[in-house]
Scaffold this motif. Structure first.
Motif, mmCIF file in Angstrom:
data_model
loop_
_atom_site.group_PDB
_atom_site.id
_atom_site.type_symbol
_atom_site.label_atom_id
_atom_site.label_comp_id
_atom_site.label_asym_id
_atom_site.label_seq_id
_atom_site.Cartn_x
_atom_site.Cartn_y
_atom_site.Cartn_z
ATOM 1 N N ILE A 53 0.860 -1.180 0.000
ATOM 2 C CA ILE A 53 0.000 0.000 0.000
ATOM 3 C C ILE A 53 0.897 1.231 0.000
ATOM 4 N N PRO A 54 0.357 2.403 -0.280
ATOM 5 C CA PRO A 54 1.192 3.611 -0.227
ATOM 6 C C PRO A 54 1.820 3.804 1.153
ATOM 7 N N ILE A 55 2.971 4.443 1.157
ATOM 8 C CA ILE A 55 3.719 4.648 2.411
ATOM 9 C C ILE A 55 2.879 5.378 3.447
ATOM 10 N N HIS A 56 2.075 6.357 3.027
ATOM 11 C CA HIS A 56 1.285 7.097 4.020
ATOM 12 C C HIS A 56 0.225 6.200 4.672
ATOM 13 N N ASP A 57 -0.321 5.239 3.930
ATOM 14 C CA ASP A 57 -1.273 4.292 4.520
ATOM 15 C C ASP A 57 -0.566 3.316 5.457
ATOM 16 N N TRP A 58 0.614 2.908 5.059
ATOM 17 C CA TRP A 58 1.425 2.010 5.876
ATOM 18 C C TRP A 58 1.759 2.691 7.198
ATOM 19 N N ALA A 59 2.174 3.953 7.137
ATOM 20 C CA ALA A 59 2.498 4.713 8.346
ATOM 21 C C ALA A 59 1.265 4.869 9.235
ATOM 22 N N MET A 60 0.115 5.138 8.617
ATOM 23 C CA MET A 60 -1.121 5.272 9.388
ATOM 24 C C MET A 60 -1.421 3.970 10.134
ATOM 25 N N SER A 61 -1.261 2.848 9.455
ATOM 26 C CA SER A 61 -1.524 1.551 10.090
ATOM 27 C C SER A 61 -0.607 1.318 11.281
ATOM 28 N N LEU A 62 0.667 1.633 11.117
ATOM 29 C CA LEU A 62 1.613 1.447 12.219
ATOM 30 C C LEU A 62 1.325 2.387 13.383
ATOM 31 N N CYS A 63 0.851 3.580 13.075
ATOM 32 C CA CYS A 63 0.467 4.525 14.138
ATOM 33 C C CYS A 63 -0.729 3.995 14.927
ATOM 34 N N VAL A 64 -1.711 3.468 14.226
ATOM 35 C CA VAL A 64 -2.879 2.892 14.888
ATOM 36 C C VAL A 64 -2.436 1.739 15.781
ATOM 37 N N VAL A 78 -0.442 13.816 18.967
ATOM 38 C CA VAL A 78 0.365 12.617 19.178
ATOM 39 C C VAL A 78 0.441 11.812 17.885
ATOM 40 N N PHE A 79 -0.695 11.666 17.210
ATOM 41 C CA PHE A 79 -0.727 10.905 15.962
ATOM 42 C C PHE A 79 0.203 11.530 14.930
ATOM 43 N N ASN A 80 0.144 12.843 14.747
ATOM 44 C CA ASN A 80 0.943 13.516 13.722
ATOM 45 C C ASN A 80 2.438 13.316 13.949
ATOM 46 N N GLN A 81 2.878 13.426 15.193
ATOM 47 C CA GLN A 81 4.296 13.223 15.496
ATOM 48 C C GLN A 81 4.714 11.780 15.221
ATOM 49 N N LEU A 82 3.892 10.848 15.644
ATOM 50 C CA LEU A 82 4.172 9.433 15.422
ATOM 51 C C LEU A 82 4.131 9.103 13.934
ATOM 52 N N TYR A 83 3.175 9.679 13.227
ATOM 53 C CA TYR A 83 3.016 9.459 11.784
ATOM 54 C C TYR A 83 4.266 9.902 11.019
ATOM 55 N N GLU A 84 4.793 11.060 11.345
ATOM 56 C CA GLU A 84 6.013 11.543 10.682
ATOM 57 C C GLU A 84 7.189 10.614 10.944
ATOM 58 N N ARG A 85 7.329 10.142 12.184
ATOM 59 C CA ARG A 85 8.414 9.205 12.509
ATOM 60 C C ARG A 85 8.271 7.897 11.750
ATOM 61 N N LYS A 86 7.028 7.388 11.668
ATOM 62 C CA LYS A 86 6.797 6.120 10.971
ATOM 63 C C LYS A 86 7.111 6.248 9.483
ATOM 64 N N GLN A 87 6.736 7.370 8.866
ATOM 65 C CA GLN A 87 7.046 7.560 7.449
ATOM 66 C C GLN A 87 8.556 7.565 7.222
ATOM 67 N N ILE A 88 9.290 8.232 8.082
ATOM 68 C CA ILE A 88 10.749 8.278 7.960
ATOM 69 C C ILE A 88 11.340 6.881 8.151
ATOM 70 N N GLU A 89 10.839 6.137 9.150
ATOM 71 C CA GLU A 89 11.313 4.768 9.391
ATOM 72 C C GLU A 89 11.058 3.877 8.179
ATOM 73 N N ILE A 90 9.879 3.967 7.606
ATOM 74 C CA ILE A 90 9.534 3.145 6.443
ATOM 75 C C ILE A 90 10.447 3.488 5.274
ATOM 76 N N GLN A 91 10.617 4.768 5.000
ATOM 77 C CA GLN A 91 11.478 5.172 3.895
ATOM 78 C C GLN A 91 12.915 4.724 4.138
ATOM 79 N N HIS A 92 13.377 4.854 5.369
ATOM 80 C CA HIS A 92 14.733 4.418 5.711
ATOM 81 C C HIS A 92 14.879 2.910 5.506
#
Length: 110
Positions: A53-64, A78-92
């Motif tokens: 799935i797109p990275i933003h959906d993947w990050a949303m799932s991990l945040c949930v 809290v969600f927004n901060q976690l979401y940004e970290r998850k997107q960076i982790e996924i891309q990394h």
């Protein structure tokens, strides 16, 4: 059995997506689906879920998964901060994956 589990996971994923798309993720009636989706992800383990799935959906799932399995406050801040970290982790993680094609790495660098 695998088809059944996949179907259940997809059902939770789609309903979670709907809650976020409709901006209803923090309403009390959304907590059941989000907390059960989190539990299912915790049981399966992130390493056993192959998201296509797109990275933003993947990050949303991990945040949930994190927000509804822990005693985190459930709010946008809290969600927004976690979401940004998850997107960076996924891309990394994608960039460090030796199996990923070079042209995908170029796309992710942009």
């Amino acid at each position: 059995m695998i088809d059944y589990c996949t179907s259940i996971f997809l059902h939770f994923y789609k309903n979670t997506q709907i809650k976020f798309t409709e901006r209803k993720e923090w309403l009390p009636e959304s907590e059941w689906i989000l907390s059960h989706y989190s539990k299912l992800q915790c049981i399966l383990g992130a390493e056993n879920i192959k998201f296509t799935i797109p990275i933003h959906d993947w990050a949303m799932s991990l945040c949930v998964k994190d927000m509804f399995s822990a005693s985190m406050p459930k709010c946008n801040l809290v969600f927004n901060q976690l979401y940004e970290r998850k997107q960076i982790e996924i891309q990394h993680n994608l960039m460090n994956n030796a199996c990923i094609l070079p042209f995908i790495q170029d796309i992710l660098r942009r």
